[in-house]
Motif scaffolding. Structure first.
Motif, PDB file in Angstrom:
ATOM      1  N   ILE A 290       0.837  -1.204   0.000  1.00 17.00           N
ATOM      2  CA  ILE A 290       0.000   0.000   0.000  1.00 17.00           C
ATOM      3  C   ILE A 290       0.871   1.254   0.000  1.00 17.00           C
ATOM      4  O   ILE A 290       0.603   2.216  -0.729  1.00 17.00           O
ATOM      5  CB  ILE A 290      -0.952  -0.010   1.209  1.00 17.00           C
ATOM      6  CG1 ILE A 290      -2.028  -1.081   1.011  1.00 17.00           C
ATOM      7  CG2 ILE A 290      -1.611   1.358   1.402  1.00 17.00           C
ATOM      8  CD1 ILE A 290      -2.888  -1.322   2.222  1.00 17.00           C
ATOM      9  N   LEU A 291       1.931   1.252   0.808  1.00 17.05           N
ATOM     10  CA  LEU A 291       2.828   2.411   0.845  1.00 17.05           C
ATOM     11  C   LEU A 291       3.559   2.585  -0.484  1.00 17.05           C
ATOM     12  O   LEU A 291       3.827   3.712  -0.919  1.00 17.05           O
ATOM     13  CB  LEU A 291       3.828   2.266   1.991  1.00 17.05           C
ATOM     14  CG  LEU A 291       3.246   2.434   3.398  1.00 17.05           C
ATOM     15  CD1 LEU A 291       4.311   2.130   4.454  1.00 17.05           C
ATOM     16  CD2 LEU A 291       2.699   3.850   3.592  1.00 17.05           C
ATOM     17  N   PHE A 292       3.877   1.477  -1.149  1.00 12.62           N
ATOM     18  CA  PHE A 292       4.496   1.551  -2.470  1.00 12.62           C
ATOM     19  C   PHE A 292       3.576   2.279  -3.448  1.00 12.62           C
ATOM     20  O   PHE A 292       3.999   3.189  -4.170  1.00 12.62           O
ATOM     21  CB  PHE A 292       4.807   0.143  -2.983  1.00 12.62           C
ATOM     22  CG  PHE A 292       5.152   0.083  -4.449  1.00 12.62           C
ATOM     23  CD1 PHE A 292       6.424   0.400  -4.900  1.00 12.62           C
ATOM     24  CD2 PHE A 292       4.191  -0.282  -5.393  1.00 12.62           C
ATOM     25  CE1 PHE A 292       6.741   0.355  -6.254  1.00 12.62           C
ATOM     26  CE2 PHE A 292       4.496  -0.333  -6.741  1.00 12.62           C
ATOM     27  CZ  PHE A 292       5.775  -0.014  -7.175  1.00 12.62           C
ATOM     28  N   PHE A 293       2.299   1.893  -3.469  1.00 16.14           N
ATOM     29  CA  PHE A 293       1.356   2.539  -4.383  1.00 16.14           C
ATOM     30  C   PHE A 293       1.094   3.992  -3.985  1.00 16.14           C
ATOM     31  O   PHE A 293       0.848   4.841  -4.836  1.00 16.14           O
ATOM     32  CB  PHE A 293       0.049   1.755  -4.438  1.00 16.14           C
ATOM     33  CG  PHE A 293       0.114   0.553  -5.320  1.00 16.14           C
ATOM     34  CD1 PHE A 293       0.254   0.694  -6.689  1.00 16.14           C
ATOM     35  CD2 PHE A 293       0.055  -0.729  -4.798  1.00 16.14           C
ATOM     36  CE1 PHE A 293       0.328  -0.405  -7.524  1.00 16.14           C
ATOM     37  CE2 PHE A 293       0.124  -1.840  -5.618  1.00 16.14           C
ATOM     38  CZ  PHE A 293       0.265  -1.689  -6.982  1.00 16.14           C
ATOM     39  N   ALA A 294       1.156   4.283  -2.684  1.00 15.55           N
ATOM     40  CA  ALA A 294       1.010   5.674  -2.238  1.00 15.55           C
ATOM     41  C   ALA A 294       2.158   6.520  -2.795  1.00 15.55           C
ATOM     42  O   ALA A 294       1.943   7.615  -3.342  1.00 15.55           O
ATOM     43  CB  ALA A 294       0.986   5.733  -0.713  1.00 15.55           C
ATOM     44  N   ALA A 295       3.391   6.010  -2.684  1.00 13.87           N
ATOM     45  CA  ALA A 295       4.554   6.735  -3.195  1.00 13.87           C
ATOM     46  C   ALA A 295       4.502   6.858  -4.712  1.00 13.87           C
ATOM     47  O   ALA A 295       4.833   7.906  -5.279  1.00 13.87           O
ATOM     48  CB  ALA A 295       5.840   6.021  -2.769  1.00 13.87           C
ATOM     49  N   PHE A 296       4.070   5.801  -5.381  1.00 19.87           N
ATOM     50  CA  PHE A 296       3.975   5.816  -6.850  1.00 19.87           C
ATOM     51  C   PHE A 296       3.008   6.900  -7.323  1.00 19.87           C
ATOM     52  O   PHE A 296       3.307   7.668  -8.246  1.00 19.87           O
ATOM     53  CB  PHE A 296       3.515   4.440  -7.330  1.00 19.87           C
ATOM     54  CG  PHE A 296       3.246   4.353  -8.807  1.00 19.87           C
ATOM     55  CD1 PHE A 296       4.297   4.289  -9.712  1.00 19.87           C
ATOM     56  CD2 PHE A 296       1.955   4.323  -9.297  1.00 19.87           C
ATOM     57  CE1 PHE A 296       4.049   4.210 -11.083  1.00 19.87           C
ATOM     58  CE2 PHE A 296       1.691   4.247 -10.653  1.00 19.87           C
ATOM     59  CZ  PHE A 296       2.751   4.187 -11.548  1.00 19.87           C
ATOM     60  N   ASN A 297       1.847   6.995  -6.694  1.00 17.74           N
ATOM     61  CA  ASN A 297       0.834   7.948  -7.127  1.00 17.74           C
ATOM     62  C   ASN A 297       1.074   9.357  -6.607  1.00 17.74           C
ATOM     63  O   ASN A 297       0.401  10.292  -7.053  1.00 17.74           O
ATOM     64  CB  ASN A 297      -0.551   7.463  -6.689  1.00 17.74           C
ATOM     65  CG  ASN A 297      -1.051   6.329  -7.545  1.00 17.74           C
ATOM     66  OD1 ASN A 297      -1.561   6.524  -8.629  1.00 17.74           O
ATOM     67  ND2 ASN A 297      -0.862   5.097  -7.058  1.00 17.74           N
ATOM     68  N   ALA A 298       2.027   9.510  -5.707  1.00 26.06           N
ATOM     69  CA  ALA A 298       2.383  10.851  -5.243  1.00 26.06           C
ATOM     70  C   ALA A 298       3.452  11.492  -6.115  1.00 26.06           C
ATOM     71  O   ALA A 298       3.794  12.662  -5.926  1.00 26.06           O
ATOM     72  CB  ALA A 298       2.876  10.794  -3.798  1.00 26.06           C
ATOM     73  N   GLY A 299       3.988  10.727  -7.091  1.00 27.36           N
ATOM     74  CA  GLY A 299       5.064  11.296  -7.907  1.00 27.36           C
ATOM     75  C   GLY A 299       5.212  10.652  -9.267  1.00 27.36           C
ATOM     76  O   GLY A 299       4.716  11.155 -10.271  1.00 27.36           O
ATOM     77  N   VAL A 300       5.887   9.498  -9.313  1.00 29.93           N
ATOM     78  CA  VAL A 300       6.266   8.873 -10.583  1.00 29.93           C
ATOM     79  C   VAL A 300       5.070   8.647 -11.498  1.00 29.93           C
ATOM     80  O   VAL A 300       5.124   8.949 -12.698  1.00 29.93           O
ATOM     81  CB  VAL A 300       7.004   7.538 -10.327  1.00 29.93           C
ATOM     82  CG1 VAL A 300       7.170   6.754 -11.619  1.00 29.93           C
ATOM     83  CG2 VAL A 300       8.357   7.799  -9.691  1.00 29.93           C
ATOM     84  N   GLY A 301       3.974   8.105 -10.953  1.00 28.25           N
ATOM     85  CA  GLY A 301       2.805   7.793 -11.777  1.00 28.25           C
ATOM     86  C   GLY A 301       2.245   8.990 -12.523  1.00 28.25           C
ATOM     87  O   GLY A 301       2.275   9.034 -13.758  1.00 28.25           O
ATOM     88  N   PRO A 302       1.741  10.007 -11.808  1.00 30.15           N
ATOM     89  CA  PRO A 302       1.151  11.154 -12.511  1.00 30.15           C
ATOM     90  C   PRO A 302       2.170  12.036 -13.223  1.00 30.15           C
ATOM     91  O   PRO A 302       1.885  12.573 -14.290  1.00 30.15           O
ATOM     92  CB  PRO A 302       0.447  11.928 -11.388  1.00 30.15           C
ATOM     93  CG  PRO A 302       1.105  11.495 -10.126  1.00 30.15           C
ATOM     94  CD  PRO A 302       1.528  10.087 -10.349  1.00 30.15           C
ATOM     95  N   ILE A 303       3.374  12.178 -12.657  1.00 25.45           N
ATOM     96  CA  ILE A 303       4.370  13.071 -13.271  1.00 25.45           C
ATOM     97  C   ILE A 303       4.823  12.547 -14.628  1.00 25.45           C
ATOM     98  O   ILE A 303       5.091  13.321 -15.553  1.00 25.45           O
ATOM     99  CB  ILE A 303       5.566  13.282 -12.319  1.00 25.45           C
ATOM    100  CG1 ILE A 303       5.148  14.160 -11.137  1.00 25.45           C
ATOM    101  CG2 ILE A 303       6.746  13.926 -13.054  1.00 25.45           C
ATOM    102  CD1 ILE A 303       6.206  14.324 -10.079  1.00 25.45           C
TER     103      ILE A 303
END
Length: 400
Positions: A290-303
């Protein structure tokens, strides 16, 4: 009943044949990469001769060294195939194309870097010339084998055509170092997105939670939590991007993603060593995921997607975005198909650590190359490329 059974058999046969076509096509993509490398020399030779005043001998060496690299790659393959499956060997060969093209694109006027880059690409291309036919022949039905084996040459030709077309459209613009930087920024952003395993973990989320454990919640309930966390942290990224900036968000996101993948791999290693750890640290797999997906969607994913809006010059914007997004989804396809082979070769814990390494390396390089364009108008961004503005492509928004 007999007709129903026959129908089921025919449907199963069709699916089986379709799977073979998909597997043959994907494993033949190395031929596409090799074809691009072959086609590159046609237009590059003219630039070397007419603009850089390179001698005929050096031009011949830049072109011919690809063949030497292919010979070396072919000779190494029998040794590599003794220790790895064909799919794993292909996966290990792909970085050769990445390294080779990195050297070619960064060569500027250094002929030595062009030669080394072409040699490395030739090694990878030569390796695929052995791996792809052997793999397809082993998985193909006897009635489909010859047809499926032709995918490799077809994709070599597609790669050559791609190289010719892109060079025809963009060769003058791509000589600009700022444009090359834009391509590499997007390249590393999508490498971080796909080689972190984010899409793989989404596709296999329920299986991962059922196998790894999901605490007090069922696997299905945990997937709903993941979906909610992704939405929440995407909103968080929208709130922070104007305050913190894309570069800092990208660095923090990729670093945290790598950290949580390492912790997830550590849990699986502990559980393999002693199953009792499963009862003690039952909360770990779901928490780190869950924390991995939180970090992903806080930066790498949308950016990764926001970069496409303003990172390329107007003259090649649509073509460049199309190429970049195609690269992203092809990379996603390759990682998903090869995921099972990677697990078999390295195990769960080492696979997580491999993904973490990709996060840190690719994410760091992307952040290093990323330009800060916060508060810039599209006109100012265009001016920063130092390219004469020719209205080759005009955004739909500019026409309104």
């Amino acid at each position: 009943m007999t007709s129903t059974l026959a129908s089921e058999v025919n449907d199963g046969s069709k699916i089986y044949r379709l799977n073979q076509h998909i597997a043959a096509f994907v494993t033949s993509l190395g031929g596409f990469a090799f074809g691009v490398t072959l086609g590159w020399n046609s237009n590059a030779g003219e630039i070397l001769r007419n603009i850089l005043n390179v001698s005929s001998t050096e031009i011949s060496l830049v072109g011919g060294i690809l063949n030497a690299g292919a010979c070396v790659g072919i000779m190494f393959m029998p040794f590599l195939m003794k220790y790895f499956s064909h799919i794993t060997a292909m996966f290990l060969t792909m970085p050769g194309f990445i390294a080779g093209w990195t050297l070619i694109c960064c060569a500027d006027q250094k002929i030595s870097l062009l030669i080394i880059g072409r040699f490395v690409c030739g090694m990878s291309g030569g390796a695929f010339c052995i791996l792809t036919p052997i793999y397809i022949a082993e998985i193909a039905d006897q009635n489909l084998r010859e047809r499926l084996l032709m995918y490799f040459h077809l994709l070599i030709n597609c790669g050559i055509m791609y190289a010719f077309a892109i060079a025809h459209i963009t060769i003058n613009v791509l000589k600009n170092r700022h444009t090359a930087r834009s391509f590499f920024t997007c390249f590393f952003a999508f490498l971080t997105q796909q080689l972190s395993g984010a899409n793989i973990m989404i596709f296999y989320a329920l299986t991962l939670f059922n196998v790894g454990g999901s605490g007090d919640l069922t696997g299905s309930e945990q997937t709903v939590v993941v979906g909610g966390v992704q939405i929440l942290f995407c909103f968080l990224a929208m709130s922070l991007i104007d305050i913190v900036g894309r570069q800092k968000l990208l660095i923090a996101s990729s670093m945290l993603m790598g950290l949580f993948l390492i912790l997830l791999g550590w849990f699986y290693k502990l559980r393999d060593q002693d199953p009792e750890y499963d009862d003690i640290y039952f909360w770990m797999p779901s928490t780190w995921t869950i924390l991995f997906f939180a970090a992903f969607n806080a930066g790498v994913g949308p950016i990764s997607w926001t970069l496409l809006g303003d990172i390329f010059p107007m003259q090649i914007r649509k073509t460049a975005i199309a190429c970049t997004v195609t690269f992203n989804w092809l990379l996603s396809l390759i990682t998903i198909i090869t995921f099972g082979e990677i697990l078999n070769a390295f195990g769960v814990s080492k696979t997580m650590w491999l993904f973490a390494g990709f996060c840190w390396i690719a994410g760091g390089l992307c952040a290093l190359l990323l330009k800060n364009t916060a508060g810039y108008s599209l006109a100012k961004i265009q001016k920063s490329f130092g390219i004469e503005v020719e209205q080759v492509e005009i955004d739909d928004t500019d026409q309104i």
